[in-house]
Enzyme design. Structure first.
Site, PDB file in Angstrom:
ATOM      1  N   CYS A  24      -0.768   4.143   2.137  1.00  0.00           N
ATOM      2  CA  CYS A  24      -0.348   3.965   3.477  1.00  0.00           C
ATOM      3  C   CYS A  24       0.750   4.194   4.098  1.00  0.00           C
ATOM      4  CB  CYS A  24      -0.952   2.367   4.117  1.00  0.00           C
ATOM      5  SG  CYS A  24      -2.586   1.957   3.485  1.00  0.00           S
ATOM      6  N   ASP A  25       1.862   3.451   3.223  1.00  0.00           N
ATOM      7  CA  ASP A  25       3.155   3.510   3.584  1.00  0.00           C
ATOM      8  C   ASP A  25       4.126   4.645   3.245  1.00  0.00           C
ATOM      9  OD1 ASP A  25       2.397   1.371   5.136  1.00  0.00           O
ATOM     10  OD2 ASP A  25       3.015  -0.114   3.945  1.00  0.00           O
ATOM     11  N   CYS A  32       0.785  -1.060   0.070  1.00  0.00           N
ATOM     12  CA  CYS A  32       0.163  -0.074   0.022  1.00  0.00           C
ATOM     13  C   CYS A  32       1.018   1.038  -0.044  1.00  0.00           C
ATOM     14  CB  CYS A  32      -0.860   0.072   1.271  1.00  0.00           C
ATOM     15  SG  CYS A  32      -2.132   1.579   1.453  1.00  0.00           S
TER      16      CYS A  32
END
Length: 406
Positions: free
Chosen positions: A87-88, A84
């Site tokens: 997300c990261d 992701c």
């Protein structure tokens, strides 16, 4: 994102349907579902905390990003390898570093362009001779000065010491092998539907997606599927929301047609009872002037540093980022766990974009991540979304060690 709305306003907008549903009588339980039994009516849903009966069920468990299953994938998971980018990507691990994205579709192209906000350069690795993405997305990736496309390229494995340092790649046409020095590898190779709960009870296709007819209806009367659980093509937030609306209307019609419905009369509620799901959303980070150690919940690196040195309670820390979807999922789940330990546990929320130094010092390489501290020692590091019972277990053990009465 909605055109014309900044990120923060868009995230606030996500909470409005939840508040509207509660206002009209919906009861929301943030719990882990252990099993669903569709062989009896009413259907039976068993969670970690209760058993529910329902005449109609809407299943919207989504899909999980596929992995390459590289030999060293587990070694570098959350230490450079991620599924992701949104997300990261903001993690300090990738700041001003070269990273790679695997995939040839719209998602891979979009993630490659997104990562240019943080990485110094992005390598987009496409297994075939051309991308499957739409022309618009191909053009965006190809024309971006910080993105390099590598066609006919597959990843054999990753290498590094404690963190990812590079990839072993191979040309699928010539067989030529080489190394590509990158600090991050992001997967954009599709998704696996989360249909295990209903496997063998609802008709699935070969890939595990729920088969639907008339929009969202399954082969079991009264059972409906919404979102990525059955969507093999679009997989967008807005199409998932639309199918959720279709499923809700279908369930209402089914209940009404079978004389199973129950009318709810709206009751006037005080404004203060309708709250957003994140208790610290919109709250400023603690400062020297506002920090109060007697409070249970805090925000920002100043609070974490003070609590680390001065608190005699176990400390639960949730690391998030503004664009992280799973973070918005975990916030109410984790807060409901922490609320059970009022007065005996300190909670801190850290935005890794606002406080990258504290995230880097804590070895946080993606969001959401939860860490637990006790007596100035980190006792648990838990990336991703876990079950509530796992968080409780850590806190119970910490409280027993600290001998703080729960």
């Amino acid at each position: 994102m909605l055109l014309g709305l900044a990120d923060s306003h868009t995230l606030c907008l996500c909470a409005h349907p939840v508040m509207q549903a509660e206002r009209w009588g919906a009861e929301l339980y943030t719990e882990d579902v252990d099993s669903i039994d569709l062989s009896q009516r009413p259907f039976m849903i068993t969670t970690s905390e209760r058993t529910l009966r329902a005449h109609s069920v809407i299943i919207a468990t989504g899909a999980t990003a596929k992995r390459l299953n590289l030999p060293s994938e587990q070694q570098f998971w959350s230490k450079g390898i991620s599924a992701c980018a949104i997300c990261d990507g903001a993690s300090p691990l990738f700041s001003n570093k070269q990273v790679a994205v695997v995939g040839g579709g719209d998602s891979a192209a979009e993630e490659a362009v997104y990562l240019t906000k943080y990485a110094s350069h992005v390598h987009l690795l496409v297994r075939g001779p051309q991308m499957r993405a739409s022309k618009a997305m191909q053009d965006r990736a190809r024309d971006h000065p910080k993105v390099t496309l590598h066609y006919n390229t597959m990843v054999e494995d990753a290498y590094g010491k404690d963190l990812l340092e590079g990839l072993h790649i191979q040309n699928t046409q010539t067989g030529e092998k080489q190394q590509l020095a990158v600090s991050g590898l992001f997967y954009g190779i599709g998704h696996q539907p989360n249909s295990k709960l209903i496997e063998g009870q609802v008709e699935l296709d070969a890939a595990g997606y729920v088969k639907v007819h008339d929009g969202v209806s399954t082969n079991v009367a009264g059972v409906y599927a919404a979102g990525d659980l059955h969507d093999t093509e679009w997989r967008q937030a807005i199409t998932a929301a639309g199918s959720g609306c279709m499923a809700a209307l279908s369930a209402e019609r089914y209940l009404t047609a079978n004389a199973l419905g129950r009318e709810f009369k709206q009751q006037e509620q005080p404004a203060q009872q309708v709250q957003e799901r994140g208790p610290l959303d919109g709250v400023e980070a603690d400062t020297a002037d506002t920090f109060d150690i007697s409070k249970d919940k805090h925000k920002g690196q100043y609070a974490l540093r003070k609590l680390y040195h001065e608190s005699n309670r176990p400390i639960a820390v949730l690391y998030t980022s503004p664009t992280c979807g799973p973070c918005r999922t975990l916030k109410p789940i984790f807060n409901s766990v922490v609320d059970q330990y009022a007065g005996v546990v300190h909670y801190v929320e850290i935005d890794i974009e606002q406080d990258p130094e504290i995230a880097e010092a804590g070895g946080v390489n993606g969001t959401p991540t939860v860490q637990f501290f006790n007596n100035k020692e980190r006792i648990a590091h838990m990336p991703g979304v876990k079950q509530k019972s796992q968080y409780r277990q850590i806190l119970e053990q910490a409280l027993e060690t600290a001998k703080v009465p729960a």
